[in-house]
Design a protein around this motif. Sequence first.
Motif, short mmCIF file in Angstrom:
data_model
loop_
_atom_site.label_atom_id
_atom_site.label_comp_id
_atom_site.label_asym_id
_atom_site.label_seq_id
_atom_site.Cartn_x
_atom_site.Cartn_y
_atom_site.Cartn_z
N SER A 13 9.48 3.61 9.57
CA SER A 13 10.26 3.03 10.66
C SER A 13 9.49 3.19 11.96
N VAL A 14 9.35 2.08 12.68
CA VAL A 14 8.60 2.06 13.94
C VAL A 14 9.50 1.53 15.04
N GLU A 15 9.47 2.19 16.18
CA GLU A 15 10.28 1.76 17.32
C GLU A 15 9.56 0.62 18.05
N GLN A 16 10.12 -0.59 17.97
CA GLN A 16 9.54 -1.77 18.62
C GLN A 16 9.76 -1.73 20.13
N SER A 17 10.97 -1.41 20.52
CA SER A 17 11.33 -1.24 21.93
C SER A 17 12.40 -0.15 21.96
N PRO A 18 12.74 0.36 23.12
CA PRO A 18 13.70 1.47 23.16
C PRO A 18 15.00 1.16 22.40
N GLY A 19 15.24 1.93 21.36
CA GLY A 19 16.46 1.78 20.56
C GLY A 19 16.38 0.73 19.46
N VAL A 20 15.27 0.02 19.34
CA VAL A 20 15.12 -1.02 18.31
C VAL A 20 14.06 -0.57 17.31
N TRP A 21 14.50 -0.29 16.07
CA TRP A 21 13.61 0.19 15.02
C TRP A 21 13.46 -0.87 13.95
N THR A 22 12.26 -1.03 13.46
CA THR A 22 11.99 -1.95 12.35
C THR A 22 11.18 -1.22 11.28
N ASP A 23 11.31 -1.71 10.06
CA ASP A 23 10.53 -1.14 8.96
C ASP A 23 9.20 -1.85 8.85
N VAL A 24 8.13 -1.08 8.79
CA VAL A 24 6.79 -1.60 8.59
C VAL A 24 6.35 -1.14 7.21
N VAL A 25 5.97 -2.09 6.37
CA VAL A 25 5.61 -1.80 4.99
C VAL A 25 4.13 -2.08 4.77
N THR A 26 3.45 -1.13 4.13
CA THR A 26 2.05 -1.28 3.75
C THR A 26 1.98 -1.33 2.24
N GLU A 27 1.35 -2.39 1.71
CA GLU A 27 1.22 -2.56 0.27
C GLU A 27 -0.21 -2.28 -0.16
N LEU A 28 -0.37 -1.37 -1.13
CA LEU A 28 -1.69 -1.02 -1.65
C LEU A 28 -1.67 -1.14 -3.17
N SER A 29 -2.81 -1.46 -3.76
CA SER A 29 -2.92 -1.59 -5.21
C SER A 29 -3.38 -0.27 -5.83
N TYR A 30 -2.77 0.06 -6.98
CA TYR A 30 -3.10 1.29 -7.68
C TYR A 30 -3.18 1.06 -9.19
N TYR A 31 -3.88 1.96 -9.86
CA TYR A 31 -3.95 2.00 -11.31
C TYR A 31 -3.09 3.14 -11.81
N GLY A 32 -2.58 2.99 -13.03
CA GLY A 32 -1.79 4.06 -13.61
C GLY A 32 -1.40 3.75 -15.03
N GLU A 33 -0.39 4.46 -15.49
CA GLU A 33 0.12 4.29 -16.85
C GLU A 33 1.64 4.34 -16.82
N VAL A 34 2.25 3.53 -17.69
CA VAL A 34 3.70 3.58 -17.86
C VAL A 34 3.97 4.71 -18.85
#
Length: 112
Positions: A13-34
């Motif tokens: 959550s990032v404050e855009q202006s005083p009292g106004v918060w927005t969600d900033v999402v970063t998408e990254l690729s990963y390897y793994g196993e189910v």
Amino acid sequence: MARWFGIVGFGASVEQSPGVWTDVVTELSYYGEVVRDARRLSEADKLNKDLSTSNSISVLADAYANENYFAIRFVEWGGVFWTVTEVEVQFPRLILRLGEVYNGPRDAANTP
């Protein structure tokens, strides 16, 4: 165990202006196993039940994932984005437990 490659979404959550918060999402690729592939049937008193799963994905974590595991919001699996309900740290891996379909914000740069 089935191999997996997909997107992991980290949110903050990032404050855009005083009292106004927005969600900033970063998408990254990963390897793994189910490591667990199961379906969960919730008997809620709803006309249309929510689609949910009890899958677990073991992700080979990099430094960013290890430092920001608390901010993981979703995982792409099977062409669908799923909410991460729990993260278990087992260095060098993170075990991500999936829940319902994710309907929250996404990275605008990676959204088709």
